[in-house]
Motif scaffolding. Structure first.
Motif: not given
Ligand code: HEC
Length: 406
Positions: A339-346
């Protein structure tokens, strides 16, 4: 929806590399993808030989070889021209600035280590910016596979064991070899990028043969060396795996890691046996973190997938049996990372998720380890120790007894 080997869905936003490459190719104007790669590879070639040669041209602030020094200046100028030919993208301005700084360093005849570090950093930035593939997509072939093409294409100038001959320098000098990554050797034999040998060399070699030659060239300086100790494999897992093994220049590492990498990369077949799959997973995750930090989100994603597929998957069932709660925790940490890799959370979120996962994988490794077998000498040493204690006690008792009798 594309299902990837992580067993997780691949969010189309994160895009398959094919789509990414295609869309980039369509948006880039002027220069086609293949051409970008060739120009980028040439610039990388020049930068890596530049870094290796500089110490021979300048020492202690003095030019020691004027011809080489002038050649180096021209070489850097060519790199700058090549970079300007590449499609403009965010990040290119900073790459050009770092080349300018490099040029100032040379003009000022700065210390070789600093100049080398700068040249290598610029090379890495260039490779990341234009997503140049610097690691083979297959496992590295053994050095032995390069022996035949070497005899045919190279030995005439470099000697049968790379010892050097009239027409070509020795390839067996450790310090020199440490300046190059395996990829640098491979790239040097790319007929479209070869800036050293001129055209023609390697035109009939395929990718695998060129990697085999790179491994063979890397093995020359360590031909009579023993393998590094096994604990170094634990300490530097990323150097045992791709892409770390292919893209790292030993000279940039601490001494023990450099010595180990010099040997490992010349013996990739021996290394594979050394590497625990979970160590491999951890190494790849670490690489995914650095890729993400450098802005290469697609590269980071695929490294994470590789970590899952090649590192965790082979042992998942075993762990599920041995420690179901830990297996469950790891499962949810993989999806958090996804999810972190897919998100745009930096990068901060990605790195935090990856580090948590790496800690759990380390735990898993300990859980899967068989209980250490006690070697036979431990048993006999305990018997001897117990015997010695008993004799000591008897002696002491006897002494006391005798004193009392007197
Ligand atoms: C015609 C002679 C000749 C042939 C054939 C040749 N080389 Fe070279 N090679 C050279 C020379 C000369 C240099 C040094 C060029 C320079 O520094 O400008 C060199 C440089 C290199 C270097 C860089 C070494 C360093 O320390 O900078 C590598 C690696 C290398 N060659 C590998 C190979 C391989 C592998 C082959 C076979 C596929 C090969 N060479 C074929 C003459 C040759």
């Amino acid at each position: 929806m594309i299902v990837n080997p992580m067993g997780l869905s691949l969010n189309p936003r994160c895009c398959s590399p094919l789509i990414l490459v295609l869309s980039l190719a369509l948006t880039w104007s002027g220069i086609a993808r293949g051409e970008t790669e060739a120009v980028g590879a040439q610039a990388l070639n020049l930068l890596s030989s530049f870094a290796a040669d500089y110490a021979d041209a300048v020492r202690d602030g003095q030019v020691t070889d004027h011809r080489l020094y002038q050649q180096q200046k021209r070489q850097l100028q060519t790199v700058k021209t090549l970079v300007r030919e590449l499609p403009n993208r965010p990040g290119r301005a900073s790459l050009e600035r770092s080349l300018d700084t490099l040029q100032q360093d040379i003009e000022a005849r700065r210390d070789a280590r600093q100049v080398q570090r700068r040249a290598n950093t610029a090379a890495d930035r260039l490779a990341a910016l234009y997503q140049l593939q610097r690691s083979p997509i297959h496992p590295l072939p053994p050095a032995a596979e390069g022996a035949r093409p070497f005899r045919k294409h190279c030995a005439g100038c470099h000697g049968l064991r790379g010892e050097g001959a009239e027409r070509g320098p020795s390839l067996a000098v450790m310090q020199r070899s440490a300046q190059f990554s395996l990829y640098d050797f491979y790239n040097l034999l790319d007929p479209t990028a070869d800036t050293l040998h001129g055209t023609g060399l390697g035109a009939d070699l395929d990718g695998r043969q060129r990697w085999a030659l790179a491994v063979l060239v890397a093995s020359f300086p360590v031909a009579d060396q023993l393998p590094p100790s096994a604990d170094l494999a634990e300490r530097y897992p990323a150097l045992l795996a791709l892409p770390g093994m292919a893209i790292t220049r030993p000279a940039a590492l601490p001494d023990d890691a450099a010595a180990a990498l010099l040997w490992w990369r010349g013996h990739p077949d021996a290394v594979r046996a050394l590497e625990h799959p979970l160590v491999r997973a951890g190494g790849l995750l670490q690489l995914a973190e650095s890729a993400h930090r450098a802005g290469d989100t697609t590269g980071a994603y695929y490294k994470a997938v590789l970590a899952y597929r090649q590192g965790y998957l082979p042992l998942r069932a075993q762990l599920e049996k041995r420690d179901p709660p830990l297996a469950e925790q790891i499962r949810s940490q993989w999806s958090e990372l996804r999810d972190a890799l897919n998100g745009d959370g930096g990068s901060a979120g990605v790195i935090a998720a990856s580090q948590k996962l790496r800690a759990s994988l380390k735990q898993a490794r300990a859980r899967l380890e068989p209980p250490p077998e006690r070697p036979a000498y431990v048993f006999w040493a305990s018997i001897l120790f117990a015997g010695a204690v008993i004799i000591g006690l008897l002696w002491w008792w006897q002494l006391r007894h005798r004193r009392r009798v007197r």
